[in-house]
Design an enzyme around this catalytic site. Structure first.
Site, PDB file in Angstrom:
ATOM      1  N   ARG A  76       0.855  -1.182   0.000  1.00 18.41           N
ATOM      2  CA  ARG A  76       0.000   0.000   0.000  1.00 18.41           C
ATOM      3  C   ARG A  76       0.895   1.238   0.000  1.00 18.41           C
ATOM      4  O   ARG A  76       1.325   1.724   1.045  1.00 18.41           O
ATOM      5  CB  ARG A  76      -0.895  -0.015   1.247  1.00 18.41           C
ATOM      6  CG  ARG A  76      -2.070   0.971   1.181  1.00 18.41           C
ATOM      7  CD  ARG A  76      -2.689   1.139   2.547  1.00 18.41           C
ATOM      8  NE  ARG A  76      -1.890   2.065   3.356  1.00 18.41           N
ATOM      9  CZ  ARG A  76      -1.763   1.997   4.670  1.00 18.41           C
ATOM     10  NH1 ARG A  76      -2.318   1.040   5.352  1.00 18.41           N
ATOM     11  NH2 ARG A  76      -1.023   2.891   5.312  1.00 18.41           N
ATOM     12  N   HIS A  79      -3.676   4.912   4.188  1.00 16.97           N
ATOM     13  CA  HIS A  79      -4.786   3.988   4.422  1.00 16.97           C
ATOM     14  C   HIS A  79      -6.088   4.558   3.864  1.00 16.97           C
ATOM     15  O   HIS A  79      -6.863   3.859   3.210  1.00 16.97           O
ATOM     16  CB  HIS A  79      -4.920   3.717   5.924  1.00 16.97           C
ATOM     17  CG  HIS A  79      -6.100   2.887   6.296  1.00 16.97           C
ATOM     18  ND1 HIS A  79      -6.227   1.565   5.939  1.00 16.97           N
ATOM     19  CD2 HIS A  79      -7.218   3.208   7.004  1.00 16.97           C
ATOM     20  CE1 HIS A  79      -7.368   1.091   6.410  1.00 16.97           C
ATOM     21  NE2 HIS A  79      -7.983   2.062   7.056  1.00 16.97           N
ATOM     22  N   TYR A 137       3.354   6.083  11.461  1.00 17.21           N
ATOM     23  CA  TYR A 137       3.596   4.706  11.910  1.00 17.21           C
ATOM     24  C   TYR A 137       4.534   3.906  11.009  1.00 17.21           C
ATOM     25  O   TYR A 137       4.867   2.777  11.324  1.00 17.21           O
ATOM     26  CB  TYR A 137       2.264   3.943  12.054  1.00 17.21           C
ATOM     27  CG  TYR A 137       1.375   3.965  10.820  1.00 17.21           C
ATOM     28  CD1 TYR A 137       1.586   3.087   9.759  1.00 17.21           C
ATOM     29  CD2 TYR A 137       0.311   4.863  10.730  1.00 17.21           C
ATOM     30  CE1 TYR A 137       0.778   3.104   8.633  1.00 17.21           C
ATOM     31  CE2 TYR A 137      -0.508   4.884   9.621  1.00 17.21           C
ATOM     32  CZ  TYR A 137      -0.279   4.001   8.578  1.00 17.21           C
ATOM     33  OH  TYR A 137      -1.088   4.031   7.465  1.00 17.21           O
TER      34      TYR A 137
END
Length: 374
Positions: free
Chosen positions: A268, A272, A281
């Site tokens: 990815r 998100h 993160y």
């Protein structure tokens, strides 16, 4: 089932070890005898680029306030489009995740319906009855038991009517494999030999949780053994490889040989959702290889260039074609009737439950002037 790429072929990223692929990252064929003919490769490439171009523009639209929160799939387009284009859309079913916009576009959902879906407009998630496409599922893994049930119904119908079964293709993210619905759906499909194909989009991150913190299993495909179904790991950024293994699995299911689990190893590269900041993160340098060397379009475009099947002029024409399609879709979406708050609950069940009727009444009471005469 398809065998993995020979171990002697060093993967560009350790996550790809043991995966099946047809093209090296530079576009060099690894299994030339399995490559589809030129027209089919072009069909796959065009649909993959169309999906990615939409995804890129969708983020702009969200920033302009013309879409709601949008889950980007950029970098995963080969997995979504390659798998879906192995279906017969006149008879097979698709159960996407909430990140499955590329899946829906490849399946044939009109672009204006996609836009309306991410505006939370009922006309977006009210699917054409002639189109065997389930709405985008936001609850994680929720679609898998549904997919298994539909597949069993299709098998029984096929047995009753004496023809091959329609197949259900269902997607789930790596995070979704830790949900109870994943176990329920796959176990049910395995026990009843339902004609289903389950695709894990292993993009490395379940929101902010890396796969390594989610499971101690070496691969997610290994879970297939527990459900009594064959499983295969494929390079999810190799469009032709994804299409090949999915077509094999669809053929197995249609022939009455039961379900298959496919783990597509991808990444990815985008946030998100349009509201996410992945820098909080993960080290964004981690995905640089996947954004560049392993990018799906780069790999297949290199192969097409060598084969003399594509050039920059055709690429520019395709981009212009998709841009015009998007403009037309926006005009159509903008012309959709205005949305009343209680209409969001109209298309939940065929027969509204008492709870839904009560909730609709509460919404009408909150907006008495808008609800007058309704």
């Amino acid at each position: 089932m398809t065998t993995p790429t020979p171990a002697s072929t060093e993967p560009a990223d350790p996550r790809l070890a043991g995966t099946f692929s047809l093209l090296a990252p530079d576009g060099t064929p690894r299994r030339p005898e399995l490559l589809p003919l030129g027209p089919e490769v072009l069909r796959l490439y065009r649909q993959m680029r169309r999906a990615r171009l939409f995804d890129d523009r969708a983020l702009v639209l969200q920033r302009q306030g013309r879409l709601g929160v949008y889950p980007l799939f950029g970098g995963m387009e080969a997995t979504q489009v390659g798998a879906v284009l192995a279906l017969d859309t006149a008879r097979d079913w698709l159960a996407p995740t909430y990140r499955g916009t590329g899946c829906a576009l490849a399946y044939g959902l009109p672009m204006h319906k996609v836009i309306l879906s991410w505006r939370a407009h009922p006309d977006g998630f009210r699917m054409d009855p002639q189109q065997r496409l389930l709405p985008f599922y936001v609850p994680i893994g929720n679609q898998l038991p549904h997919a298994a049930g539909i597949a069993l119904a299709e098998r029984r119908r096929a047995e009753r009517e004496g023809h091959d079964a329609s197949v259900v293709l269902a997607f789930v993210g790596d995070g979704g494999t830790s949900e109870g619905d994943f176990h329920v759906g796959l176990n049910f499909a395995g026990v009843y030999r339902a004609p289903a194909v389950f695709v894990i989009e292993n993009n490395g991150w379940a929101i902010s949780t890396p796969t390594s913190r989610q499971t101690a299993a070496a691969t997610l495909a290994s879970r297939g053994e527990g459900y009594g179904m064959p499983a295969v790991r494929v390079d999810g950024n190799d469009l032709l490889a994804v299409h090949h293994v999915t077509a094999e699995a669809v053929a197995r299911a249609r022939a009455g040989e039961g379900p298959t689990l496919i783990e597509c190893v991808t990444y990815r590269v985008m946030p998100h959702t349009s509201s996410d900041d992945p820098a909080r993160y993960r080290d964004e340098a981690e995905g640089e290889l996947w954004r560049t060397v392993l990018a799906p379009a780069r790999r297949l475009r290199a192969y097409l260039d060598r084969a003399g099947l594509w050039d920059d002029e055709q690429e520019q024409a395709l981009a212009a074609e998709v841009e015009q399609e998007l403009r037309d879709a926006l005009v159509q979406a903008d012309a959709a009737p205005g949305l009343e708050p209680w209409q969001i609950l109209d298309h939940v069940y065929a027969e509204p439950t008492p709870d839904l009727l009560e909730q609709q009444a509460e919404l009408r009471a909150l907006y008495p002037q808008r609800g007058a005469g309704q």
